[in-house]
Scaffold this motif. Structure first.
Motif, PDB file in Angstrom:
ATOM      1  N   CYS A 264       7.190 -23.405 -10.629  1.00 58.31           N
ATOM      2  CA  CYS A 264       7.602 -22.710  -9.168  1.00 58.31           C
ATOM      3  C   CYS A 264       8.988 -22.062  -9.514  1.00 58.31           C
ATOM      4  O   CYS A 264       9.778 -22.534  -8.482  1.00 58.31           O
ATOM      5  CB  CYS A 264       7.337 -23.422  -8.263  1.00 58.31           C
ATOM      6  SG  CYS A 264       5.723 -24.132  -8.028  1.00 58.31           S
ATOM      7  N   ALA A 265       9.361 -21.482 -10.224  1.00 57.97           N
ATOM      8  CA  ALA A 265      10.748 -21.150 -10.582  1.00 57.97           C
ATOM      9  C   ALA A 265      11.440 -20.337  -9.444  1.00 57.97           C
ATOM     10  O   ALA A 265      12.563 -20.278  -9.409  1.00 57.97           O
ATOM     11  CB  ALA A 265      10.567 -20.253 -11.904  1.00 57.97           C
ATOM     12  N   GLY A 266      10.725 -19.601  -8.675  1.00 58.85           N
ATOM     13  CA  GLY A 266      11.342 -18.578  -7.831  1.00 58.85           C
ATOM     14  C   GLY A 266      12.459 -17.743  -8.217  1.00 58.85           C
ATOM     15  O   GLY A 266      12.137 -17.350  -9.383  1.00 58.85           O
ATOM     16  N   GLY A 269      17.045 -20.853  -9.316  1.00 63.43           N
ATOM     17  CA  GLY A 269      18.030 -21.803  -9.073  1.00 63.43           C
ATOM     18  C   GLY A 269      18.027 -23.142 -10.095  1.00 63.43           C
ATOM     19  O   GLY A 269      18.956 -23.394 -10.847  1.00 63.43           O
ATOM     20  N   LYS A 270      16.796 -23.579 -10.378  1.00 64.39           N
ATOM     21  CA  LYS A 270      16.753 -24.889 -11.242  1.00 64.39           C
ATOM     22  C   LYS A 270      16.521 -24.458 -12.613  1.00 64.39           C
ATOM     23  O   LYS A 270      17.037 -24.997 -13.414  1.00 64.39           O
ATOM     24  CB  LYS A 270      15.432 -25.656 -10.693  1.00 64.39           C
ATOM     25  CG  LYS A 270      15.889 -26.365  -9.294  1.00 64.39           C
ATOM     26  CD  LYS A 270      15.006 -27.297  -8.844  1.00 64.39           C
ATOM     27  CE  LYS A 270      15.328 -27.796  -7.355  1.00 64.39           C
ATOM     28  NZ  LYS A 270      15.035 -26.602  -6.377  1.00 64.39           N
ATOM     29  N   ASP A 288       5.994 -17.961 -11.710  1.00 66.29           N
ATOM     30  CA  ASP A 288       6.151 -17.693 -10.213  1.00 66.29           C
ATOM     31  C   ASP A 288       4.743 -16.813  -9.979  1.00 66.29           C
ATOM     32  O   ASP A 288       4.558 -16.026 -10.901  1.00 66.29           O
ATOM     33  CB  ASP A 288       7.221 -17.340  -9.506  1.00 66.29           C
ATOM     34  CG  ASP A 288       7.530 -17.790  -8.118  1.00 66.29           C
ATOM     35  OD1 ASP A 288       8.197 -18.713  -8.085  1.00 66.29           O
ATOM     36  OD2 ASP A 288       6.823 -17.344  -7.290  1.00 66.29           O
ATOM     37  N   ARG A 293      11.084 -12.384  -6.870  1.00 67.09           N
ATOM     38  CA  ARG A 293      11.899 -13.621  -7.025  1.00 67.09           C
ATOM     39  C   ARG A 293      12.005 -13.748  -8.870  1.00 67.09           C
ATOM     40  O   ARG A 293      13.153 -14.200  -9.067  1.00 67.09           O
ATOM     41  CB  ARG A 293      11.100 -14.906  -6.615  1.00 67.09           C
ATOM     42  CG  ARG A 293      11.194 -14.932  -5.357  1.00 67.09           C
ATOM     43  CD  ARG A 293      10.781 -16.243  -4.444  1.00 67.09           C
ATOM     44  NE  ARG A 293      10.462 -16.058  -3.291  1.00 67.09           N
ATOM     45  CZ  ARG A 293      10.153 -17.092  -2.364  1.00 67.09           C
ATOM     46  NH1 ARG A 293       9.668 -18.091  -2.901  1.00 67.09           N
ATOM     47  NH2 ARG A 293       9.606 -16.786  -1.177  1.00 67.09           N
ATOM     48  N   GLU A 316      -2.401 -16.543  -7.972  1.00 66.91           N
ATOM     49  CA  GLU A 316      -1.839 -17.660  -7.331  1.00 66.91           C
ATOM     50  C   GLU A 316      -2.945 -18.813  -7.481  1.00 66.91           C
ATOM     51  O   GLU A 316      -2.559 -19.947  -6.995  1.00 66.91           O
ATOM     52  CB  GLU A 316      -2.007 -16.921  -5.867  1.00 66.91           C
ATOM     53  CG  GLU A 316      -0.707 -17.340  -5.062  1.00 66.91           C
ATOM     54  CD  GLU A 316      -0.841 -16.682  -3.826  1.00 66.91           C
ATOM     55  OE1 GLU A 316      -0.371 -15.553  -3.632  1.00 66.91           O
ATOM     56  OE2 GLU A 316      -1.055 -17.370  -2.717  1.00 66.91           O
ATOM     57  N   ASP A 337       8.371 -27.318  -8.798  1.00 66.90           N
ATOM     58  CA  ASP A 337       9.263 -27.473  -7.550  1.00 66.90           C
ATOM     59  C   ASP A 337       8.457 -26.612  -6.436  1.00 66.90           C
ATOM     60  O   ASP A 337       8.651 -25.581  -6.236  1.00 66.90           O
ATOM     61  CB  ASP A 337      10.729 -26.822  -7.749  1.00 66.90           C
ATOM     62  CG  ASP A 337      11.606 -26.631  -6.644  1.00 66.90           C
ATOM     63  OD1 ASP A 337      11.413 -27.688  -5.923  1.00 66.90           O
ATOM     64  OD2 ASP A 337      12.363 -25.934  -6.906  1.00 66.90           O
TER      65      ASP A 337
HETATM   66  C1  SAM Z   1      10.629 -24.264  -3.533  1.00 69.37           C
HETATM   67  S1  SAM Z   1      10.545 -22.420  -4.109  1.00 69.37           S
HETATM   68  C2  SAM Z   1      11.122 -22.681  -5.745  1.00 69.37           C
HETATM   69  C3  SAM Z   1      12.714 -22.803  -5.783  1.00 69.37           C
HETATM   70  C4  SAM Z   1      13.364 -22.483  -7.231  1.00 69.37           C
HETATM   71  N1  SAM Z   1      12.652 -23.499  -8.107  1.00 69.37           N
HETATM   72  C5  SAM Z   1      14.657 -22.863  -7.165  1.00 69.37           C
HETATM   73  O1  SAM Z   1      15.163 -23.928  -7.558  1.00 69.37           O
HETATM   74  O2  SAM Z   1      15.414 -22.017  -6.782  1.00 69.37           O
HETATM   75  C6  SAM Z   1       8.859 -22.557  -4.467  1.00 69.37           C
HETATM   76  C7  SAM Z   1       8.176 -21.297  -5.280  1.00 69.37           C
HETATM   77  O3  SAM Z   1       6.831 -21.587  -5.491  1.00 69.37           O
HETATM   78  C8  SAM Z   1       6.309 -20.180  -5.876  1.00 69.37           C
HETATM   79  N2  SAM Z   1       4.661 -20.504  -5.688  1.00 69.37           N
HETATM   80  C9  SAM Z   1       3.989 -20.444  -4.450  1.00 69.37           C
HETATM   81  N3  SAM Z   1       2.935 -20.249  -4.942  1.00 69.37           N
HETATM   82  C10 SAM Z   1       2.812 -20.555  -6.154  1.00 69.37           C
HETATM   83  C11 SAM Z   1       1.849 -20.913  -7.132  1.00 69.37           C
HETATM   84  N4  SAM Z   1       0.526 -20.791  -7.093  1.00 69.37           N
HETATM   85  N5  SAM Z   1       2.098 -20.902  -8.442  1.00 69.37           N
HETATM   86  C12 SAM Z   1       3.338 -20.816  -8.810  1.00 69.37           C
HETATM   87  N6  SAM Z   1       4.444 -20.856  -7.926  1.00 69.37           N
HETATM   88  C13 SAM Z   1       3.915 -20.764  -6.804  1.00 69.37           C
HETATM   89  C14 SAM Z   1       6.740 -19.498  -4.194  1.00 69.37           C
HETATM   90  O4  SAM Z   1       6.760 -18.178  -4.949  1.00 69.37           O
HETATM   91  C15 SAM Z   1       8.508 -19.996  -4.630  1.00 69.37           C
HETATM   92  O5  SAM Z   1       9.162 -19.030  -5.376  1.00 69.37           O
END
Ligand code: SAM
Length: 456
Positions: A264-266, A269-270, A288, A293, A316, A337
């Motif tokens: 869930c790299a968004g 950040g990580k 993601d 993002r 998704e 994450d």
């Molecule tokens: C907490 S944020 C991630 C923050 C990121 N890891 C960082 O450190 O900046 C959660 C992320 O999960 C993604 N997400 C939501 N549903 C998801 C799915 N089914 N599979 C993968 N990623 C998903 C969202 O789009 C979002 O970017």
């Protein structure tokens, strides 16, 4: 001599942003960005004043409305939410926006009650009456959850959960700490420099910085400069990242040459911290469901000199497993994450508290458990899955980790000491198999992580 603030301009911009958030459901940071971009006549000091007023007001809104007699607000009896960008807003409120802002100025001591009322064009009596013996009235509230909710300006349901899980003293410490402004913390990009060298470089650029307490990569910058404009940032020498988020990346334990998935790299950040741990070697896959993002993660990777990051947009739902078949059983590390309520990040997103509903944590927990189950098969025998959130609260944290421990076959929970080393785990007070970072204890945003090792 600093220029005096032009209050009329600052107030108009603040009220406009507040209106977008409150009446049209905009996210505060988006609304602020939009208004400030248009208001080119505002000086830097005035822009900062608008931002501080907007966030300060959102942070204190529940308390201010309660003091003015609108008790339904913190009790969370929202009227139908208007549709809008960034999610539901809250229905028309009984306390007028200008009155709320005048209360904010007077309550925070930014202006005397009469002056605040005059500045916003509201009757002085309304402000003085609402703030009359404010602290004593709050202290006299008999119901502990309502008292904490008013004192810390939280929805009542959230105050109640903090109290149930943490007890009175700690719940109060947490709630008040979540209302503090977060420090400006950065992560040294070890692909390009060292923490000491970065500190010296920042000093040359006129910014004092001190090493973070726990993260070996972190520096806390003195003051709240616009760090994005520093040449050291433009050269990719650091990323802005909360110390807690740095520690979560550290717990993954990525190493050069491995295959590491940030599920869930968004905006990365990580991922970028993982890339540095990998010294740029091996394969780092950022997944993601949000294309924008991931595009931002790629931009950041370029600036940071990260060359081993590949991003992949995934579906998704369960179809993601198929799309990832090539990685099944191949990854030394997988970080999940997961999307969460963000209750741990209220220092940075104070408006989130008014968007969340009491059902949200359980709703997120279902998704989080699903995602852990979906990405666990990517882990190689002997490898590690790290589940992480920026939530505070059992349901999304221990609840999901415990469910994963019961349902993931062939995985064992790991101690925090095994992930972060005995010394750091002890310094963090994390003796067990979960790391809970909390602002009042660690000075970080609220975060959680738990590690699972796959049998060889
Ligand atoms: C907490 S944020 C991630 C923050 C990121 N890891 C960082 O450190 O900046 C959660 C992320 O999960 C993604 N997400 C939501 N549903 C998801 C799915 N089914 N599979 C993968 N990623 C998903 C969202 O789009 C979002 O970017």
């Amino acid at each position: 001599m600093p220029r005096p603030l032009r209050h009329d301009l600052v107030d108009a911009a603040t009220l406009e942003v507040n209106g977008l958030v409150r009446e049209q459901g905009w996210l505060a940071d988006r609304a602020l960005e939009r208004v400030l971009r248009r208001e080119s006549r505002l000086y830097a000091s005035e822009r900062r004043a608008v931002a501080e007023a907007v966030y300060g007001l959102l942070r204190r809104e529940g308390q201010l409305r309660w003091l003015a007699g609108e008790t339904a607000f913190i009790r969370g009896n929202p009227a139908p939410a208007p549709a809008g960008r960034g999610g539901p807003g809250r229905a028309a409120a009984s306390v007028e926006p200008a009155t709320l802002y005048a209360l904010f100025l007077a309550r925070t001591g930014a202006a005397a009650p009469e002056a605040a009322a005059k500045r916003l064009g509201v009757p002085a009596r309304i402000v003085t009456e609402a703030l009359d013996r404010a602290d004593a009235r709050i202290a006299a509230v008999a119901d502990p959850a309502e008292r904490l909710a008013v004192e810390a300006s939280l929805p009542r349901w959230l105050a109640e959960r903090f109290l149930d899980e943490l007890g009175a003293e700690e719940a109060r410490a947490l709630a008040l700490a979540l209302n503090q402004r977060a420090p400006l913390t950065v992560r040294t990009n070890l692909l390009k420099t060292t923490r000491d060298a970065l500190r010296a470089r920042l000093a040359e650029e006129g910014v004092a910085a001190a090493p973070t307490r726990f993260s070996p990569w972190g520096l806390t910058l003195d003051g709240h400069e616009n760090a994005f404009q520093l040449p050291a940032f433009q050269d990719g020498l650091f990323e802005i990242q909360d110390e807690g988020s740095q520690l979560l990346a550290l717990a993954v334990g990525a190493r050069p040459g491995w295959t590491v998935v940030d599920a869930c790299a968004g905006a990365g950040g990580k991922s970028l911290a993982l890339a540095a741990e990998m010294h740029g070697k091996g394969s780092l896959v950022a997944l993601d469901v949000d294309e924008e993002r991931l595009a931002e993660a790629k931009r950041r990777a370029r600036r940071a000199g990260v060359h081993n990051l590949r991003s992949r947009l995934i579906p998704e739902g369960a179809a993601a497993a198929e799309a990832l078949a090539d990685l099944a059983g191949k990854c030394e590390r997988v970080l999940v994450d997961a999307p969460c309520s963000g209750i741990g990040a209220l220092r940075r997103k104070p408006d989130a508290r008014w968007r969340l509903t009491p059902e949200d944590p359980a709703r997120f927990a279902r998704l989080q458990a699903e995602l852990v189950a979906r990405f666990a098969p990517l882990v190689k025998p002997g490898g590690r899955l790290v589940y992480a959130t920026c939530a505070v609260g059992r349901i999304e944290n221990e609840g999901v980790a415990e469910l994963a421990a019961r349902s993931l076959e062939g995985f064992e929970r790991m101690s925090v000491a095994a992930m972060l080393g005995t010394e750091l785990a002890a310094a963090l007070g994390a003796g067990g198999d979960a790391l809970s970072l909390l602002p009042h204890r660690h000075g970080t945003d609220g975060f959680f992580c738990a590690g699972f090792q796959r049998a060889r």
